[in-house]
Design an enzyme around this catalytic site. Sequence first.
Site, short mmCIF file in Angstrom:
data_model
loop_
_atom_site.label_atom_id
_atom_site.label_comp_id
_atom_site.label_asym_id
_atom_site.label_seq_id
_atom_site.Cartn_x
_atom_site.Cartn_y
_atom_site.Cartn_z
N ASP A 82 2.20 2.82 3.67
CA ASP A 82 1.06 3.85 3.06
C ASP A 82 2.03 5.38 3.12
O ASP A 82 1.20 6.52 3.47
CB ASP A 82 0.08 4.36 4.40
CG ASP A 82 -1.41 5.04 4.07
OD1 ASP A 82 -1.32 5.58 2.21
OD2 ASP A 82 -2.28 5.97 4.65
N HIS A 116 0.56 -1.10 -0.26
CA HIS A 116 0.00 0.00 0.50
C HIS A 116 0.65 1.23 0.12
O HIS A 116 1.06 1.27 1.38
CB HIS A 116 -0.91 0.37 1.81
CG HIS A 116 -1.89 1.04 1.01
ND1 HIS A 116 -3.36 0.76 1.57
CD2 HIS A 116 -1.23 2.84 0.80
CE1 HIS A 116 -3.62 2.55 1.67
NE2 HIS A 116 -2.70 3.17 1.28
N HIS A 170 1.28 5.37 -1.70
CA HIS A 170 1.23 6.74 -2.76
C HIS A 170 1.98 7.33 -3.34
O HIS A 170 3.40 7.64 -3.07
CB HIS A 170 0.57 8.03 -2.80
CG HIS A 170 -0.54 7.47 -1.37
ND1 HIS A 170 -2.48 7.17 -1.97
CD2 HIS A 170 -0.91 6.22 -0.25
CE1 HIS A 170 -2.82 6.50 -1.07
NE2 HIS A 170 -2.43 6.21 -0.11
N LYS A 200 -9.58 -0.21 -4.81
CA LYS A 200 -9.90 0.87 -3.76
C LYS A 200 -10.93 1.48 -3.49
O LYS A 200 -11.27 1.85 -4.68
CB LYS A 200 -8.70 1.63 -3.76
CG LYS A 200 -8.39 2.21 -2.66
CD LYS A 200 -7.77 1.61 -0.85
CE LYS A 200 -7.41 2.20 -0.18
NZ LYS A 200 -6.63 3.62 0.02
N HIS A 249 -4.32 0.00 6.00
CA HIS A 249 -3.54 0.72 7.51
C HIS A 249 -5.04 0.64 8.74
O HIS A 249 -5.28 1.43 8.66
CB HIS A 249 -3.15 2.04 6.56
CG HIS A 249 -4.72 2.82 5.85
ND1 HIS A 249 -5.84 2.92 6.26
CD2 HIS A 249 -4.08 3.74 4.86
CE1 HIS A 249 -6.95 3.66 4.92
NE2 HIS A 249 -5.81 3.58 4.09
N HIS A 297 -10.25 1.64 2.69
CA HIS A 297 -10.19 2.32 3.53
C HIS A 297 -11.19 2.57 4.44
O HIS A 297 -12.54 3.18 4.26
CB HIS A 297 -9.97 3.86 3.08
CG HIS A 297 -9.85 5.41 3.42
ND1 HIS A 297 -8.18 5.69 4.11
CD2 HIS A 297 -10.23 5.33 5.31
CE1 HIS A 297 -8.36 6.39 5.27
NE2 HIS A 297 -9.31 6.75 5.33
O1 DOR Z 1 -3.22 10.29 5.25
C1 DOR Z 1 -3.01 9.38 3.94
N1 DOR Z 1 -3.10 9.90 3.31
N2 DOR Z 1 -4.22 8.45 4.19
C2 DOR Z 1 -4.87 8.24 3.43
O2 DOR Z 1 -5.50 7.40 3.18
C3 DOR Z 1 -5.04 8.91 1.90
C4 DOR Z 1 -3.51 9.60 2.15
C5 DOR Z 1 -2.46 10.85 0.45
O3 DOR Z 1 -3.05 9.75 -0.51
O4 DOR Z 1 -2.09 11.23 1.38
ZN ZN Z 2 -2.92 5.70 1.75
#
Ligand code: DOR
Ligand code: ZN
Length: 344
Positions: free
Chosen positions: A246, A13, A15, A98, A173, A135
């Site tokens: 995450d 997981h 980004h 997702k 998470h 989520h």
């Molecule tokens: O803290 C987070 N940042 N939680 C999330 O669910 C998304 C992520 C983000 O994309 O910045």
């Molecule tokens: Zn995330």
Amino acid sequence: MNEITIKTPDDWHLHFRDGDILAETVAATARCFDRAIVMPNLAPPVRNAADAEAYKERILAARPEGSNFEPLMTLYLTDRTTAEDINEAAKAGIKAVKLYPAGATTNSDAAVTNIDGLADVFAALEANNMLLLVHGEVTDSHIDIFDREKEFIDQRMGPITQKYPTLKIVFEHITTKDAAEFVLAAGGNIGATITPQHLMLNRNDLLVGGIRPHNYCLPVLKRNIHQQALRDVVASGSDKFFLGTDSAPHEQAKKETACGCAGCYSAWAAIELYTQVFDELGALNKLEGFASLHGPKFYGLPENSGTITLLKESWTLPESITLPNGRPIIPFMAGSEVQWKLKS
Ligand code: DOR
Ligand code: ZN
């Protein structure tokens, strides 16, 4: 123990974002992970197989020279996602989608407002043996932010798991004792990822002595009994729990502001910090399962063939990193000493 070698891990997981920042984010992850589940919450989001294939090409193009890192793409569910979108995604080799409740987090405005409307989509996921990544927070304004995960379990997770008994679901998470207990009690088709920040910190680390924007993420850090429950569950070695950082980069100016973004950019030290936690727990023998074995098993993918070695050797995380656009980003645990180091 001063040295540990484990099968090469994956990050289930994270980004990467898009555009020139990929040169930074992809390299930071590819330094130690062979694969990663790439979140689709871009603006606009990754909504179908064609979007995912184009995004995957951009990620592959950003890999450092010689890297075999493999991005595992996901789709972003909306109220308009159809069973046909899921069938197409399955044909394109996409493993997971997702589910963000609309408004729950970064770039989730276009996401799902009516989970009950997704019955055909969930059935298509089940039929195609694709995973639903969740989520798990409600967004009702009257629900306290610290209770939103627990409320999601009661309102949503229970019913979904009963209605789709063979659908593979990753509760992403997780942050609470309630979520850990829910996953432990659920069938083998329910797993969970756990971040380094939720193992290392609790809400005091966010709020005591001043607000710490770089420890702010969603779901928000909880009280210490929840942190302890997550530490206990990873130390137990249960194969229902696996590594998902995450890692979620936001530029410094977007974190240190009146309305700061949620997300910890942990890729620079994630595997080292997880190792430190397992060491503190006297559970280094459980690290490989969490980091490298449970995830592939749950996803039905082969384990990686290589290994990585970590040494018990302290080093200090940089205070700041300069992004390809010239602007600064503050890494998770910036300026802190880390007890374990990846052997290059
Ligand atoms: O803290 C987070 N940042 N939680 C999330 O669910 C998304 C992520 C983000 O994309 O910045
Ligand atoms: Zn995330």
